[in-house]
Design a protein around this motif. Structure first.
Motif, PDB file in Angstrom:
ATOM      1  N   GLU A 192       0.834  -1.202   0.000  1.00  0.00           N
ATOM      2  CA  GLU A 192       0.000   0.000   0.000  1.00  0.00           C
ATOM      3  C   GLU A 192       0.871   1.255   0.000  1.00  0.00           C
ATOM      4  OE1 GLU A 192      -3.719   1.729   2.713  1.00  0.00           O
ATOM      5  OE2 GLU A 192      -2.370   0.178   3.487  1.00  0.00           O
ATOM      6  N   PRO A 193       0.511   2.291  -0.770  1.00  0.00           N
ATOM      7  CA  PRO A 193       1.283   3.529  -0.760  1.00  0.00           C
ATOM      8  C   PRO A 193       1.438   4.089   0.657  1.00  0.00           C
ATOM      9  CG  PRO A 193      -0.302   3.557  -2.561  1.00  0.00           C
ATOM     10  CD  PRO A 193      -0.597   2.335  -1.744  1.00  0.00           C
ATOM     11  N   GLY A 194       2.639   4.524   0.976  1.00  0.00           N
ATOM     12  CA  GLY A 194       2.912   5.107   2.286  1.00  0.00           C
ATOM     13  C   GLY A 194       3.439   4.130   3.314  1.00  0.00           C
ATOM     14  N   VAL A 195       3.342   2.829   3.047  1.00  0.00           N
ATOM     15  CA  VAL A 195       3.776   1.836   4.030  1.00  0.00           C
ATOM     16  C   VAL A 195       5.285   1.903   4.234  1.00  0.00           C
ATOM     17  CG1 VAL A 195       4.076  -0.648   4.409  1.00  0.00           C
ATOM     18  CG2 VAL A 195       1.851   0.242   3.746  1.00  0.00           C
ATOM     19  N   ARG A 196       6.035   1.890   3.142  1.00  0.00           N
ATOM     20  CA  ARG A 196       7.498   1.893   3.275  1.00  0.00           C
ATOM     21  C   ARG A 196       7.978   3.170   3.950  1.00  0.00           C
ATOM     22  NH1 ARG A 196       7.514  -0.815  -2.227  1.00  0.00           N
ATOM     23  NH2 ARG A 196       8.072  -2.991  -1.764  1.00  0.00           N
ATOM     24  N   GLU A 197       7.350   4.288   3.635  1.00  0.00           N
ATOM     25  CA  GLU A 197       7.743   5.553   4.258  1.00  0.00           C
ATOM     26  C   GLU A 197       7.439   5.535   5.758  1.00  0.00           C
ATOM     27  OE1 GLU A 197       7.161   6.029  -0.057  1.00  0.00           O
ATOM     28  OE2 GLU A 197       5.941   5.159   1.553  1.00  0.00           O
ATOM     29  N   ALA A 198       6.281   4.986   6.134  1.00  0.00           N
ATOM     30  CA  ALA A 198       5.912   4.905   7.557  1.00  0.00           C
ATOM     31  C   ALA A 198       6.884   4.020   8.328  1.00  0.00           C
ATOM     32  CB  ALA A 198       4.484   4.385   7.700  1.00  0.00           C
ATOM     33  N   LEU A 199       7.303   2.918   7.728  1.00  0.00           N
ATOM     34  CA  LEU A 199       8.262   2.035   8.379  1.00  0.00           C
ATOM     35  C   LEU A 199       9.617   2.720   8.522  1.00  0.00           C
ATOM     36  CD1 LEU A 199       7.389  -1.310   6.542  1.00  0.00           C
ATOM     37  CD2 LEU A 199       6.799  -0.701   8.894  1.00  0.00           C
ATOM     38  N   ALA A 200      10.049   3.378   7.451  1.00  0.00           N
ATOM     39  CA  ALA A 200      11.362   4.036   7.479  1.00  0.00           C
ATOM     40  C   ALA A 200      11.424   5.127   8.543  1.00  0.00           C
ATOM     41  CB  ALA A 200      11.679   4.608   6.099  1.00  0.00           C
ATOM     42  N   ARG A 201      10.321   5.876   8.712  1.00  0.00           N
ATOM     43  CA  ARG A 201      10.307   6.942   9.727  1.00  0.00           C
ATOM     44  C   ARG A 201      10.503   6.396  11.122  1.00  0.00           C
ATOM     45  NH1 ARG A 201       5.936   8.918   6.621  1.00  0.00           N
ATOM     46  NH2 ARG A 201       4.437   8.100   8.158  1.00  0.00           N
ATOM     47  N   ARG A 202      10.147   5.143  11.319  1.00  0.00           N
ATOM     48  CA  ARG A 202      10.259   4.534  12.655  1.00  0.00           C
ATOM     49  C   ARG A 202      11.476   3.618  12.784  1.00  0.00           C
ATOM     50  NH1 ARG A 202       5.313   5.714  11.141  1.00  0.00           N
ATOM     51  NH2 ARG A 202       3.796   6.459  12.670  1.00  0.00           N
ATOM     52  N   GLY A 203      12.343   3.649  11.784  1.00  0.00           N
ATOM     53  CA  GLY A 203      13.577   2.873  11.872  1.00  0.00           C
ATOM     54  C   GLY A 203      13.420   1.408  11.567  1.00  0.00           C
ATOM     55  N   VAL A 204      12.303   1.006  10.951  1.00  0.00           N
ATOM     56  CA  VAL A 204      12.093  -0.394  10.570  1.00  0.00           C
ATOM     57  C   VAL A 204      12.636  -0.588   9.155  1.00  0.00           C
ATOM     58  CG1 VAL A 204      10.403  -2.224  10.169  1.00  0.00           C
ATOM     59  CG2 VAL A 204      10.048  -0.574  12.033  1.00  0.00           C
ATOM     60  N   LEU A 205      13.616  -1.466   9.007  1.00  0.00           N
ATOM     61  CA  LEU A 205      14.205  -1.717   7.701  1.00  0.00           C
ATOM     62  C   LEU A 205      13.234  -2.458   6.799  1.00  0.00           C
ATOM     63  CD1 LEU A 205      17.804  -2.902   8.707  1.00  0.00           C
ATOM     64  CD2 LEU A 205      16.976  -0.575   8.334  1.00  0.00           C
ATOM     65  N   GLY A 206      13.348  -2.228   5.500  1.00  0.00           N
ATOM     66  CA  GLY A 206      12.575  -2.987   4.527  1.00  0.00           C
ATOM     67  C   GLY A 206      13.399  -4.140   3.983  1.00  0.00           C
ATOM     68  N   THR A 207      12.884  -4.792   2.950  1.00  0.00           N
ATOM     69  CA  THR A 207      13.578  -5.884   2.282  1.00  0.00           C
ATOM     70  C   THR A 207      13.608  -5.595   0.786  1.00  0.00           C
ATOM     71  OG1 THR A 207      12.791  -7.484   3.931  1.00  0.00           O
ATOM     72  CG2 THR A 207      13.632  -8.373   1.854  1.00  0.00           C
ATOM     73  N   SER A 208      14.788  -5.586   0.208  1.00  0.00           N
ATOM     74  CA  SER A 208      14.935  -5.352  -1.226  1.00  0.00           C
ATOM     75  C   SER A 208      15.537  -6.594  -1.870  1.00  0.00           C
ATOM     76  CB  SER A 208      15.828  -4.136  -1.491  1.00  0.00           C
ATOM     77  OG  SER A 208      15.181  -2.941  -1.100  1.00  0.00           O
ATOM     78  N   VAL A 209      14.794  -7.211  -2.780  1.00  0.00           N
ATOM     79  CA  VAL A 209      15.234  -8.412  -3.490  1.00  0.00           C
ATOM     80  C   VAL A 209      15.733  -8.008  -4.873  1.00  0.00           C
ATOM     81  CG1 VAL A 209      14.526 -10.649  -4.411  1.00  0.00           C
ATOM     82  CG2 VAL A 209      13.633  -9.867  -2.213  1.00  0.00           C
ATOM     83  N   LEU A 210      16.902  -8.463  -5.218  1.00  0.00           N
ATOM     84  CA  LEU A 210      17.564  -8.004  -6.436  1.00  0.00           C
ATOM     85  C   LEU A 210      16.661  -8.014  -7.656  1.00  0.00           C
ATOM     86  CD1 LEU A 210      21.080  -8.324  -7.593  1.00  0.00           C
ATOM     87  CD2 LEU A 210      19.452  -9.575  -8.996  1.00  0.00           C
ATOM     88  N   TRP A 211      15.978  -9.111  -7.919  1.00  0.00           N
ATOM     89  CA  TRP A 211      15.235  -9.266  -9.167  1.00  0.00           C
ATOM     90  C   TRP A 211      14.062  -8.293  -9.283  1.00  0.00           C
ATOM     91  CZ3 TRP A 211      18.323 -12.248 -11.879  1.00  0.00           C
ATOM     92  CH2 TRP A 211      19.133 -13.168 -11.198  1.00  0.00           C
TER      93      TRP A 211
END
Length: 446
Positions: free
Chosen positions: A240-259
């Motif tokens: 959902e739009p805004g989820v990654r930004e909300a996590l980043a603001r709180r110091g929660v890392l995301g997951t980036s898969v190369l492909w």
């Protein structure tokens, strides 16, 4: 396997406790309280009536009934047995984390918060009001799974969580964080909303149900701060739009898969390493995706075709998959990360991990089967009994299961580890004293 393990554990539990260990056990019982008692009682009842409480005698389906209280007294020895096992597990987790940190590991043990629990297990029996019965969580149709997914797991009820001050959720987090250096949250978008599928209906007929994301994140961040634990979320799939930004603001890392890391808003081409986000765990794959060897060879497309998971002709899927892989390999070659040239699968796996280390990601993850060329996914979303999910021992490139000793001695594994180890800087650079090791640019392996 469980029958054999239970025999060994019963011998272990039969050994009398020393006064000091008896006191430690009593402290553990007092600290865990009703939650542990309910879990142990469910285990004891399951030994008698089966592992799905929905099929138990009606009077035992209520954890607070008089019949359940009588059963607790009658099964007291078995309840204590399962409490002892929980205590031993807790102590061993603490020892493992302590040993990891003393050995120099910056993070140590990484625990996993699953998206849900078994519908017939101890959690749903002991906390029936907290779960939405008759519903299952999953995922809507997406690029990887056009049919959608039904995971067979009952969701939390947002209203009950809020009314309880999020007590079940807080208790779950505290248990996971007690002996963890980091916590990985499966399908972290579930803190915001979940795809609910009515029982007996296909995933395409599900709908999103939202949580109070502010509250869910606040509880998570508070408990992680108290435990001094790093948190990373699996933010893959339909986000959902805004989820990654909300996590980043709180110091929660995301997951980036190369492909998946492409310039989706522009050229559509693979992202150069310097364009990756910093606040993430960078990895080549996950437990829900093909191994790197399978991705490079296209074996994963053949497997999904054999299981009837493709929605397009096999040749079309193969062409698209091959073009995608070729584009990534071309980028790796241009960046000088594939000195061996094309056609060498093992070299390509090493090149992929060189790329991950070049990104600014805070952590880089290695999928253990990638170290020896296993081509089989550990879990294949969209399958229930069609594929042996979570039951595959790690195997080499020929599909032969390997022992722990063989894995540790694998030349292929050690060649990949050489890529991940911090490089030795020449003394004349002045960047490090002779004999010291400096980390490669970008990510650090996790």
């Amino acid at each position: 396997v469980w029958a054999l393990k239970r025999q060994a554990l019963e011998l272990l539990v039969a050994v009398p406790l020393t006064p000091g260990r008896r006191a430690a056990y009593c402290d553990f019982l007092a600290a865990q309280g009703r939650a542990l008692e309910d879990h142990a009682l469910w285990c004891a009842l399951a030994e008698v009536h089966g592992s799905d409480w929905h099929h138990w005698p009606a009077e035992l389906r209520d954890p607070r009934s008089d019949a359940t209280a009588r059963a607790r007294s009658e099964l007291l020895d078995r309840v204590d047995f399962h409490c002892r096992l929980a205590w031993l597990t807790d102590a061993q987790l603490a020892d493992a984390q302590r040993a990891a940190r003393e050995a120099g590991m910056a993070v140590g043990v990484v625990h996993d918060l699953a998206v849900g629990v078994h519908p017939g297990g101890a959690d749903t029996w002991a906390q029936q009001d907290a779960f939405a019965h008759g519903m299952s969580v999953g995922a809507p149709p997406d690029a990887f799974n056009a049919r959608g997914q039904d995971w067979g797991l009952p969701p939390w009820r947002p209203d009950t969580l809020a009314a309880s001050g999020y007590a079940p959720y807080r208790g779950l987090l505290r248990g996971l964080l007690a002996h963890a250096g980091a916590l990985r949250i499966d399908h972290v978008m579930g803190l915001f909303r979940l795809w609910w599928v009515p029982e007996g209906r296909p995933p395409t007929e599900g709908t999103y149900v939202t949580h109070d994301a502010e509250a869910m994140l606040a509880v998570l961040v508070l408990e992680a701060h108290r435990a001094g634990t790093v948190v990373m979320g699996e933010d893959l799939g339909t986000v959902e739009p805004g989820v990654r930004e909300a996590l980043a603001r709180r110091g929660v890392l995301g997951t980036s898969v190369l492909w998946f890391e492409r310039d989706w808003s522009g050229t559509g081409r693979p992202l150069a390493p310097e364009q990756w986000r910093e606040d993430c765990l960078a990895t080549a794959t996950t437990h829900d995706l093909p191994s790197t060897a399978a991705r490079l060879t296209g074996d994963h497309v053949t497997l999904r075709h054999r299981l009837g998971l493709l929605t397009r002709p096999l040749d079309e899927e193969r062409r698209e998959d091959g073009a995608d892989t070729a584009e990534w390999l071309a980028l790796l070659a241009r960046l000088g990360m594939l000195p061996e040239g094309g056609g060498d699968e093992e070299a390509a796996v090493r090149a992929v991990h060189r790329f991950l280390l070049r990104t600014p990601a805070r952590m880089a993850g290695v999928w253990l089967p990638d170290t020896i060329g296993d081509r089989r996914p550990q879990n294949l979303p969209g399958t229930w009994d069609q594929y042996p999910n979570w039951r595959l021992p790690i195997a080499d490139a020929e599909g032969r299961p390997v022992t722990l000793e063989e894995l540790a001695a694998s030349p292929r594994l050690h060649r990949l580890m050489d890529v991940l180890r911090p490089r030795q800087e020449p003394p004349e650079t002045g960047s490090a004293l002779p004999g010291t090791r400096t980390a490669p640019p970008g990510a650090r392996p996790a």
